[in-house]
Scaffold this active site. Structure first.
Site, PDB file in Angstrom:
ATOM      1  N   SER A 106       2.493   2.074  -3.338  1.00 14.05           N
ATOM      2  CA  SER A 106       2.812   2.852  -2.133  1.00 14.05           C
ATOM      3  C   SER A 106       4.280   3.297  -2.135  1.00 14.05           C
ATOM      4  CB  SER A 106       2.449   2.018  -0.886  1.00 14.05           C
ATOM      5  OG  SER A 106       2.505   2.788   0.272  1.00 14.05           O
ATOM      6  N   ASP A 156      -7.964   7.274   0.873  1.00 10.74           N
ATOM      7  CA  ASP A 156      -6.620   6.925   1.366  1.00 10.74           C
ATOM      8  C   ASP A 156      -6.119   8.015   2.313  1.00 10.74           C
ATOM      9  OD1 ASP A 156      -3.639   5.659  -0.353  1.00 10.74           O
ATOM     10  OD2 ASP A 156      -3.995   6.164   1.754  1.00 10.74           O
ATOM     11  N   HIS A 187      -6.044   2.780   1.306  1.00  9.23           N
ATOM     12  CA  HIS A 187      -4.669   2.547   0.876  1.00  9.23           C
ATOM     13  C   HIS A 187      -4.479   1.150   0.284  1.00  9.23           C
ATOM     14  CE1 HIS A 187      -0.540   3.826   0.656  1.00  9.23           C
ATOM     15  NE2 HIS A 187      -0.113   2.785   1.328  1.00  9.23           N
TER      16      HIS A 187
END
Ligand code: MLT
Length: 214
Positions: A106, A156, A187
């Site tokens: 991320s 996501d 995610h």
């Protein structure tokens, strides 16, 4: 700059194998990805710094104005700051003779992508889990063709697949070898990510190029 400029976790491993850099996500810290790193690269050296930006108590690698809207000046500054520290850490821990791989999740995937785009040329492999395109226009730096893996969550909504597609194009245009894999996930990190990265890190660089994106 000194070694403690970035709080970090260091797990020394087999000196004949690559060092694995680990970059946590928003709100994480230097310990977050250690078990993941041990699972995908057992017995290998792990170096995991902590992002130095504080967002309402959450550790990050660079500032943002809001979700998905990045402070590009800070991104550039933080990328250079991290690159400088990574070199210092490799000297201090005697890692200069070990190949260097990295994986980021991320926000950690995005600082890793920007290390490559801003010309940090010591990485031979970089796995970015749920990355985004940050619209940072690197000044035309040509990478020494690192092998990169982008792991995209099909569902996501934070780092959407089309943003990862744009990042893949940007990395490719700068000379990286890019493999993009869509996993049936949002995610969150999944077992599929772990399996894909284990394979990616294990393959010798010459074999990677024949891996199809899927
Ligand atoms: C995050 O919240 O960390 C986003 O997914 C990515 C970023 O801000 O870099």
């Amino acid at each position: 700059m000194t070694l403690d400029h970035f709080p970090h976790a260091f797990h020394p491993g087999d000196p004949s194998k690559p060092t694995i850099l680990l970059f946590h996500g928003t709100g994480g810290d230097e310990h977050d990805l250690i078990r993941f790193g041990q699972a995908v690269a057992p017995g290998q050296t792990l170096l995991s710094p902590r992002g130095r930006v504080d967002e309402a108590g959450l550790n990050r690698w660079f500032r943002r104005h809001e979700e998905g809207v990045f402070d590009l000046e800070d991104l550039k500054f933080r990328t250079n700051e991290l690159a400088q520290w990574l070199h210092l850490a490799r000297v201090e821990y005697s890692l200069l003779d070990q190949p260097l791989y990295a994986l980021g999740y991320s926000n950690g995937a995005n600082i890793l992508a920007n290390l490559l785009l801003q010309g940090f040329e010591h990485l031979q492999k970089a796995a970015m889990i749920r990355p985004m395109f940050t619209d940072q226009r690197a000044p035309g730096i040509t990478l020494p063709s690192p092998k990169t893996l982008l792991l995209v969550g099909q569902h996501d909504t934070i780092c959407p697949p089309d943003s990862a597609e744009k990042l893949a194009e940007e990395l490719t245009s700068k000379g990286a070898v890019v493999q993009m894999v869509r996993v049936a996930a949002g995610h969150e990190l999944t077992q599929a990510d772990l399996a894909e990265i284990s394979n990616f890190l294990a393959l010798s660089p010459g074999l990677d190029e024949n891996q199809p994106s899927h």
